[in-house]
Design an enzyme around this catalytic site. Structure first.
Site, mmCIF file in Angstrom:
data_model
loop_
_atom_site.group_PDB
_atom_site.id
_atom_site.type_symbol
_atom_site.label_atom_id
_atom_site.label_comp_id
_atom_site.label_asym_id
_atom_site.label_seq_id
_atom_site.Cartn_x
_atom_site.Cartn_y
_atom_site.Cartn_z
ATOM 1 N N PHE A 195 -2.278 11.760 4.396
ATOM 2 C CA PHE A 195 -2.317 10.810 3.267
ATOM 3 C C PHE A 195 -1.077 9.942 3.197
ATOM 4 O O PHE A 195 -1.086 8.880 2.589
ATOM 5 C CB PHE A 195 -2.521 11.564 1.946
ATOM 6 N N LYS A 196 -0.007 10.377 3.843
ATOM 7 C CA LYS A 196 1.242 9.609 3.802
ATOM 8 C C LYS A 196 1.060 8.205 4.339
ATOM 9 O O LYS A 196 1.793 7.295 3.962
ATOM 10 C CB LYS A 196 2.316 10.302 4.637
ATOM 11 N N ASP A 197 0.082 8.017 5.236
ATOM 12 C CA ASP A 197 -0.101 6.682 5.839
ATOM 13 C C ASP A 197 -0.457 5.634 4.789
ATOM 14 O O ASP A 197 -0.132 4.457 4.969
ATOM 15 C CB ASP A 197 -1.206 6.727 6.897
ATOM 16 N N MET A 255 2.967 4.745 3.419
ATOM 17 C CA MET A 255 3.992 4.408 4.413
ATOM 18 C C MET A 255 3.642 3.148 5.179
ATOM 19 O O MET A 255 4.512 2.326 5.471
ATOM 20 C CB MET A 255 4.168 5.593 5.362
#
Ligand SMILES: Cc1ncc(COP(=O)(O)O)c(C=O)c1O
Ligand SMILES: N[C@@H](CCOP(=O)(O)O)C(=O)O
Length: 461
Positions: free
Chosen positions: A111-113, A116
């Protein structure tokens, strides 16, 4: 739109300044001075729109004049163009009233994408205007680091240093960080746990001579822009299940409290969220704090959901700030107590937190069992973090549809998933040679001066 620190002593900043600043200079975290709200009609109008359009509408009110509309729209388009699913964040149904929000279709499969990729675009646009060069130092328990490296690798005006706890991330996560050949990428395997890595990053921010000397920037969720970008998928998923005409609930696998705090912001904006459930693994400080009122660290225990192996949960400070009536001095006092091991939450603040968040814990055995039973019942192969979420969600399903956030792809944790399910999940074709690529990593001690010397030496090259 102005941003203030949770400790009340740092300069008030614009969105653009807060994004480039990271940690506030009083050690606190930036939050909006007030949260913009949407009417029921504005929320209803999001239904059926592309993810990018929802991102534009949800984020714009927080951003002041940082980017002109066409520029911001172009940054959003570029951020999500590389995602492997047209919906970006698709929902799949697990049961009569239970849905899974798949947040793992981005370039690094976590989910960081979502945040980020976007702050990579926004920071590059900001740097192109000022001509500045920055040094990003981040801490990771596995996923933030690979997402940050993917977003910033190869840039001429950015060095990216990622501290990860040696031996405590999955092999796929480690290789995602250590195999990019770009000379501006520095993967650092530190002795200690994630809390140590995060503490050293904060120490670097709190050393102003170092911070200003290397032009330090942060891409952990201490950076408000990270949290804001994560608010979007709460809206996109809720409206697809009938919000604002019916409420929905969310369960969020939680470590550093950034993702669930984004859900809290969505609710503050007017999204009808019934329950907002914190799901922890055996590192259950947040669940214990919600139940007992005592926020006391007891050491990070390695688990099969390593990205949630966190005890000092950075963004909890943002929730405490609101729970204590936005009293920065009270929050600063709590954080000073935390350095000595923990603090008691006041009765009033605890009542506010309990009115806002539910919580639950999932053991290692329960995580494995949930991977197995969910596969058998639904065909969905969960990563261990998402399994923690599903287990805790099942205990909290009421009348509102429950949406559990699936925070990573199972292929990032093949050993744990295979042990639980008998199926070894494979990486997508574009990453199929990950295990053949050469690794580049520096082993570093848990020592601030040594880390600062390494950063200075590398950026001087
Ligand atoms: C796969 C995965 N799930 C859940 C979490 C916890 O999210 P947060 O730190 O925002 O609470 C993380 C790490 O942040 C993660 O990488
Ligand atoms: N689980 C995270 C820890 C860092 O969280 P962040 O959201 O503050 O960047 C990780 O995978 O690195």
């Amino acid at each position: 739109m102005q941003y203030i620190s949770t400790r009340g002593q740092a300069p008030v900043l614009s969105f653009g300044e807060a994004m480039m600043t990271g940690l506030a200079r009083d050690g606190g975290l930036y939050v909006p001075a007030s949260v913009p709200t949407f009417t029921k009609e504005e929320i209803a109008a999001l239904a059926g729109l592309p993810y990018e359009e929802i991102a534009y509408r949800v984020m714009s009110p927080f951003m002041g004049d940082t980017f002109a509309e066409p520029e911001f729209r172009a940054l959003i388009a570029r951020a999500y163009a590389g995602f492997g699913h047209a919906a970006r964040a698709p929902l799949v149904q697990l049961g009569p009233n239970h849905f899974l929000l798949e947040l793992f279709h981005g370039p690094t499969l976590a989910f960081k994408d979502f945040a980020m990729q976007l702050i990579g675009q926004m920071m590059q646009a900001a740097l192109a205007k000022t001509g500045e060069r920055i040094t990003i130092v981040g801490a990771t328990s596995g996923d933030t680091g690979s997402a940050a490296i993917e977003a910033f690798k190869g840039l001429a005006n950015v060095d990216v240093f990622i501290l990860f706890p040696h031996g405590r991330v999955s092999e796929v996560q480690r290789r995602q960080m250590t195999t990019p050949p770009d000379s501006n990428v520095h993967a650092l395997a530190m002795d200690g746990d994630f809390d140590d890595c995060q503490a050293r990053v904060k120490d670097m921010f709190n050393d102003f001579a170092f911070r200003d000397g290397v032009r330090l920037a942060g891409v952990n969720s201490i950076n408000w822009a990270r949290v804001l970008a994560q608010v979007v998928y709460y809206f996109s998923s809720a409206v697809s299940l009938g919000a604002p005409h019916r409420a929905v609930s969310f369960t969020v696998p939680t470590g550093n409290f950034g993702d669930i705090f984004a859900g809290y912001i969505a609710r503050e904006m007017g999204l009808p969220i019934d329950k907002l459930v914190i799901a922890t693994n055996q590192n259950d400080i947040l669940d214990r704090a919600m139940k007992s009122g005592s926020y006391v660290t007891d050491g990070v225990k390695p688990s099969i959901s390593p990205s949630m192996d966190i005890q000092v949960s950075s963004n909890f400070e943002r929730a405490l700030f609101d729970a204590y009536g936005r009293d920065g001095a009270a929050v600063a006092a709590l954080m000073a107590e935390l350095k000595a091991g923990g603090f008691a939450i006041s009765q009033g603040a605890l009542e506010m937190l309990r009115a806002t968040f539910a919580s639950g814990r999932c053991s290692e055995d329960e995580t494995r069992a949930t991977i197995k039973t969910t596969l058998a019942a639904t065909g969905e192969l969960l990563c261990p973090h998402s399994a923690v979420g599903v287990k805790v969600a099942e205990e909290n399903i009421g009348t509102a549809p429950m949406i559990t956030l699936a925070t990573a792809h199972p292929a990032k944790f093949p050993d744990a998933v295979e042990a639980a399910s008998g199926i070894r999940p494979g990486l997508p074709p574009r990453m199929a040679d990950l295990f053949d690529r050469a690794e580049r990593v520096t082993r570093v001690p848990n020592d601030l001066a040594a880390l600062q010397a390494l950063v200075r030496e590398r950026i001087a090259r």
